[in-house]
Motif scaffolding. Structure first.
Motif, PDB file in Angstrom:
ATOM      1  N   PHE A 119      60.033  34.343 -19.221  1.00  0.00           N
ATOM      2  CA  PHE A 119      58.722  33.875 -18.763  1.00  0.00           C
ATOM      3  C   PHE A 119      58.852  32.483 -18.139  1.00  0.00           C
ATOM      4  O   PHE A 119      58.307  32.209 -17.059  1.00  0.00           O
ATOM      5  CB  PHE A 119      57.741  33.845 -19.930  1.00  0.00           C
ATOM      6  N   LEU A 120      59.579  31.595 -18.823  1.00  0.00           N
ATOM      7  CA  LEU A 120      59.761  30.230 -18.309  1.00  0.00           C
ATOM      8  C   LEU A 120      60.568  30.217 -17.014  1.00  0.00           C
ATOM      9  O   LEU A 120      60.330  29.382 -16.139  1.00  0.00           O
ATOM     10  CB  LEU A 120      60.445  29.364 -19.371  1.00  0.00           C
ATOM     11  N   LEU A 121      61.509  31.147 -16.875  1.00  0.00           N
ATOM     12  CA  LEU A 121      62.276  31.240 -15.629  1.00  0.00           C
ATOM     13  C   LEU A 121      61.345  31.591 -14.473  1.00  0.00           C
ATOM     14  O   LEU A 121      61.449  31.013 -13.381  1.00  0.00           O
ATOM     15  CB  LEU A 121      63.377  32.295 -15.759  1.00  0.00           C
ATOM     16  N   GLY A 122      60.428  32.520 -14.717  1.00  0.00           N
ATOM     17  CA  GLY A 122      59.450  32.859 -13.691  1.00  0.00           C
ATOM     18  C   GLY A 122      58.550  31.684 -13.343  1.00  0.00           C
ATOM     19  O   GLY A 122      58.255  31.432 -12.168  1.00  0.00           O
ATOM     20  N   ALA A 123      58.122  30.926 -14.384  1.00  0.00           N
ATOM     21  CA  ALA A 123      57.279  29.749 -14.150  1.00  0.00           C
ATOM     22  C   ALA A 123      58.028  28.696 -13.343  1.00  0.00           C
ATOM     23  O   ALA A 123      57.461  28.062 -12.445  1.00  0.00           O
ATOM     24  CB  ALA A 123      56.818  29.168 -15.487  1.00  0.00           C
ATOM     25  N   ALA A 124      59.315  28.501 -13.658  1.00  0.00           N
ATOM     26  CA  ALA A 124      60.117  27.503 -12.946  1.00  0.00           C
ATOM     27  C   ALA A 124      60.342  27.896 -11.494  1.00  0.00           C
ATOM     28  O   ALA A 124      60.314  27.047 -10.595  1.00  0.00           O
ATOM     29  CB  ALA A 124      61.466  27.326 -13.650  1.00  0.00           C
ATOM     30  N   GLU A 125      60.556  29.202 -11.254  1.00  0.00           N
ATOM     31  CA  GLU A 125      60.840  29.657  -9.892  1.00  0.00           C
ATOM     32  C   GLU A 125      59.574  29.894  -9.087  1.00  0.00           C
ATOM     33  O   GLU A 125      59.621  30.105  -7.870  1.00  0.00           O
ATOM     34  CB  GLU A 125      61.664  30.953  -9.937  1.00  0.00           C
ATOM     35  N   ALA A 126      58.404  29.858  -9.731  1.00  0.00           N
ATOM     36  CA  ALA A 126      57.141  30.164  -9.057  1.00  0.00           C
ATOM     37  C   ALA A 126      56.979  29.345  -7.786  1.00  0.00           C
ATOM     38  O   ALA A 126      57.197  28.128  -7.782  1.00  0.00           O
ATOM     39  CB  ALA A 126      55.971  29.900 -10.007  1.00  0.00           C
ATOM     40  N   GLY A 127      56.597  30.001  -6.727  1.00  0.00           N
ATOM     41  CA  GLY A 127      56.368  29.328  -5.462  1.00  0.00           C
ATOM     42  C   GLY A 127      57.580  29.252  -4.568  1.00  0.00           C
ATOM     43  O   GLY A 127      57.458  28.889  -3.391  1.00  0.00           O
ATOM     44  N   TYR A 128      58.761  29.617  -5.094  1.00  0.00           N
ATOM     45  CA  TYR A 128      59.956  29.461  -4.262  1.00  0.00           C
ATOM     46  C   TYR A 128      59.946  30.413  -3.065  1.00  0.00           C
ATOM     47  O   TYR A 128      60.042  29.978  -1.912  1.00  0.00           O
ATOM     48  CB  TYR A 128      61.231  29.693  -5.085  1.00  0.00           C
ATOM     49  N   PHE A 129      59.792  31.714  -3.318  1.00  0.00           N
ATOM     50  CA  PHE A 129      59.835  32.673  -2.212  1.00  0.00           C
ATOM     51  C   PHE A 129      58.683  32.480  -1.231  1.00  0.00           C
ATOM     52  O   PHE A 129      58.916  32.348  -0.021  1.00  0.00           O
ATOM     53  CB  PHE A 129      59.857  34.105  -2.749  1.00  0.00           C
TER      54      PHE A 129
END
Length: 441
Positions: A119-129
């Motif tokens: 979940f935290l990995l998704g939060a950290a990567e959010a907005g990248y793509f």
């Protein structure tokens, strides 16, 4: 005189586009390869991790998919901050934070720890793509975008071409200091994100005005071209960021993207296990090589589709037809006739080629009518809600498998999801306003 001016402009245009494609695209390409490795390596880690942590197929589906809930919650704020603060600073922050979380994932002890860190990995990567999709619109005109996006998104295929055999080798041979190989897989593949974040901060220009590799004439030309396109969009209809979030076309694109990613991520997270299930004699290294083959096929096909889409300035059918082909292949994989590697791998080639070819034409559609903060908000909305399909697909396959004792129903579900996406894409209304380049939607 006019001929001389036209010739000079053409030379500046060709030179500028060539420089952008050789300086901007390769950099963000490498960054996206790193992102895909960190997002998808759980599919290979599962080959040995599931047994060590006593994770069921349904729990694994949740592990793979919960990443997208973190992504969903933080994506729109992240993309708006990128537009406000600049790509260089914000993309560097994203890379460093997700690299740290990716490394920590290698130290989990229970399935609950895994849920939290995914979940935290998704939060950290959010907005990248979506941030990179927005970033590319700061550099490329609409007529150049589908091919550029397709070139960038080949990183998705390349990451799997490189990552699949590499992951297999790590799983079979890296057991340093008595630590399980799947842990080393997650730790080692998290380090490049931190290095990439540091490089981004020092090397990535936010806008053409900051690009030292462009001459003054080239900066002026691309800035004027992009300004002209933006003014044409605003002349047709000025859309604010808030209006973009309620725009019917944005929500139609979101409805297209959700079932597409349901099928695509079902393929991504389950293909290694499904191929290994074909024979108990396959080592992890062999599975890695076999998984690489479909992505090699996708790399060639998605580039050709993106180029064709730009040449014809047509998006809907260039995205829908590959999805239909991938859907048919997934349905065929769900039957007992695909129990041989000589049948299964070619079908996976068709799935990967069709699914990945959809991206270039699709991501050229939002920038046809969105600009500035409206583009940041609209693209983030499409991607964040669409990415919830990244939870549904993997989880559905795991849940159906646990209930029926077979992957057949889950694969058929993924195939139907791609078909629904294709139908919605074909049904996307044509834009009645004149297109900036005079082409078709």
């Amino acid at each position: 005189m006019a001929t001389a001016i036209d010739t000079g402009t053409t030379a500046i245009e060709a030179g500028t586009i060539r420089k952008l494609r050789t300086r901007i695209v390769p950099f963000v390409f490498v960054l996206f390869v790193i992102a895909v490795l960190d997002r998808n390596n759980i599919g290979f880690a599962a080959l040995t991790m599931n047994r060590e942590l006593a994770i069921t197929s349904q729990q694994y589906g949740f592990v793979a998919g919960i990443f997208f809930f973190g992504y969903f919650i933080f994506e729109i704020p992240s993309n708006l901050l990128l537009h406000k603060m600049g790509a260089r600073v914000w993309i560097a922050r994203i890379l460093i934070s997700w690299g740290l979380v990716a490394i920590l994932t290698g130290f989990v002890r229970t399935s609950f720890h895994l849920y939290v860190l995914r979940f935290l990995l998704g939060a950290a990567e959010a907005g990248y793509f979506p941030g990179i999709m927005l970033y590319l619109t700061y550099w490329f005109r609409q007529r150049d975008l589908a091919h550029t996006v397709a070139l960038f998104l080949t990183a998705n295929a390349v990451a799997n071409i490189v990552g699949a055999p590499l992951s297999g080798v790590i799983l079979d041979h890296v057991h340093w200091f008595g630590v399980s190989s799947w842990r080393w897989l997650l730790i080692l593949q998290g380090i490049p994100a931190i290095l990439g974040g540091i490089s981004t901060y020092f090397l990535l220009p936010s806008r053409p005005a900051e690009a030292e590799f462009l001459t003054t004439e080239e900066k002026d030309w691309i800035t004027a071209e992009l300004t002209r396109e933006e003014q044409q969009k605003l002349a047709r209809r000025r859309i604010t960021a808030v209006q973009a979030l309620a725009h019917s076309r944005v929500w139609h694109l979101t409805a297209i993207y959700f079932p597409a990613l349901t099928g695509i991520y079902a393929m991504t997270f389950w293909m290694p296990q499904l191929i290994k299930a074909l024979s108990s004699r396959y080592s992890n290294t062999t599975v890695g090589v076999l998984v690489m083959i479909p992505y090699l096929s996708a790399l060639a096909v998605m580039t050709m589709v993106g180029r064709s889409s730009d040449r014809r300035l047509e998006r809907r059918y260039h995205g829908a037809i590959p999805l239909i082909a991938a859907a048919i292949a997934l349905v065929l994989l769900s039957t007992n006739t695909a129990s041989s590697v000589f049948v299964s791998v070619p079908l996976w080639c068709l799935v990967a080629s069709g699914a990945y070819s959809f991206w270039g034409p699709f991501w050229s559609l939002p920038s046809e009518f969105l600009t500035g903060f409206s583009a940041a908000a609209g693209i983030a909305l499409i991607n964040c809600f669409g990415n919830l399909g990244g939870f549904v697909g993997p989880y559905a396959i795991g849940a159906i498998s646990r209930k029926t004792g077979s992957f057949h129903g889950g694969l058929a579900f993924a195939g139907v999801s791609l078909l629904v996406s294709a139908v919605l894409l074909v049904a996307l209304p044509r834009r009645t306003e004149p297109h900036a380049t005079g082409g078709r939607p």
